[in-house]
Motif scaffolding. Structure first.
Motif, PDB file in Angstrom:
ATOM      1  N   ILE A  94       0.867  -1.173   0.000  1.00  0.00           N
ATOM      2  CA  ILE A  94       0.000   0.000   0.000  1.00  0.00           C
ATOM      3  C   ILE A  94       0.904   1.224   0.000  1.00  0.00           C
ATOM      4  N   LYS A  96       1.137   5.076   0.411  1.00  0.00           N
ATOM      5  CA  LYS A  96       0.526   6.317   0.888  1.00  0.00           C
ATOM      6  C   LYS A  96       1.559   7.081   1.701  1.00  0.00           C
ATOM      7  N   HIS A 101      -1.217   7.219   6.030  1.00  0.00           N
ATOM      8  CA  HIS A 101      -1.175   5.764   6.191  1.00  0.00           C
ATOM      9  C   HIS A 101      -1.862   5.412   7.506  1.00  0.00           C
ATOM     10  N   ASP A 105      -4.224   0.147   7.213  1.00  0.00           N
ATOM     11  CA  ASP A 105      -3.287  -0.101   6.113  1.00  0.00           C
ATOM     12  C   ASP A 105      -2.079  -0.875   6.617  1.00  0.00           C
ATOM     13  N   TYR A 106      -1.538  -0.407   7.722  1.00  0.00           N
ATOM     14  CA  TYR A 106      -0.320  -1.013   8.295  1.00  0.00           C
ATOM     15  C   TYR A 106      -0.546  -2.490   8.618  1.00  0.00           C
ATOM     16  N   LYS A 108      -2.824  -4.526   7.577  1.00  0.00           N
ATOM     17  CA  LYS A 108      -3.129  -5.343   6.399  1.00  0.00           C
ATOM     18  C   LYS A 108      -1.849  -5.813   5.723  1.00  0.00           C
TER      19      LYS A 108
END
Length: 255
Positions: A94, A96, A101, A105-106, A108
């Motif tokens: 990801i 970003k 972020h 997100d982290y 995942k």
């Protein structure tokens, strides 16, 4: 045919580096179990391999779930009688800015790229020890486990962890005859660089490598296949940098 009759598992095996490695492993004589969340792509690759005279099987696996990874290893042994090589390859990215972020997100990215590698190492090593197999565990690390880059917070954290898991795993598993080694690609021509394409940074990424171009998945697969062979016995606990010089230099001026 340096992997003749070896049984090799590849997570994230239906596309990119995983797909290229599956084809290379089979070319070198191995039987391959392709693990991926994508059923259609995985089965299509199996059929392609069988059409070419190779032997392969697909097993749907979400590497963020340890139970599924354990089932993958059990399926491999039930199908082929053993497991010689585990290539922990599955990965996502990801892109970003850090301040955009999110924790979601982290987690995942870390769930796939770090925890998935740990689960694969643990499940494969336990089975190799149980069977008395002098096996090889190969982890897909990255140049981004060593060198900082903008926009890929979770990816960098996970790949840094993979580097240390490789070292630690080699130390812990050496008494059982299990070798643990990593491969460290840089910018490879797969879907994972899509974020750089969308951000208009693909030419910049190419410029960070000595040939000024993306690395092809097949080129990384050649390195992985060598690491799986007995000839690579002395490579243990280290990450082989298949990065086209990315980590070796940095300059804004083209030579």
């Amino acid at each position: 045919m340096k992997l003749q009759d070896k049984v090799c598992v590849i997570t994230g095996g239906s596309e990119g580096i995983g797909r290229a490695t599956a084809l290379k492993f089979v070319q070198d004589g191995a039987k391959v179990v392709i693990a991926d969340v994508s059923v259609d792509a995985g089965n299509q690759l199996v059929e392609e391999i069988k059409t070419q005279g190779g032997e392969a099987t697909f097993f749907q696996t979400d590497v963020t779930d340890f139970q599924q990874v354990e089932q993958l290893v059990h399926f491999t042994v039930d199908t082929y009688g053993k497991i010689d090589v585990m290539f922990n390859n599955a990965g996502i990215g990801i892109n970003k800015p850090f301040l955009d972020h999110s924790p979601e997100d982290y987690h995942k990215v870390v769930g796939v790229n770090q925890h998935g590698v740990y689960y694969g190492m643990l499940a494969a090593a336990r089975k190799m020890k149980e069977l008395g197999t002098r096996g090889v565990i190969i982890n897909n690390a990255s140049v981004f486990g060593y060198v900082a880059s903008l926009g890929i917070t979770g990816y960098q954290a996970a790949k840094g962890a993979v580097v240390m898991l490789t070292k630690h795993g080699a130390l812990e598993l050496a008494p059982h005859g299990i070798r643990v080694v990593g491969v460290g690609p840089a910018a490879v021509n797969t879907k994972i660089v899509q974020g750089y394409r969308e951000a208009g940074l693909l030419d910049y990424m190419k410029s960070q490598q000595l040939t000024r171009d993306l690395i092809e998945p097949e080129e990384v697969a050649e390195v992985v296949a060598f690491l799986a062979t007995d000839e690579a016995r002395v490579l243990n606990g280290s990450v082989v940098m298949a990065d086209d010089g990315f980590a070796s230099f940095k300059s804004d001026i083209r030579p």
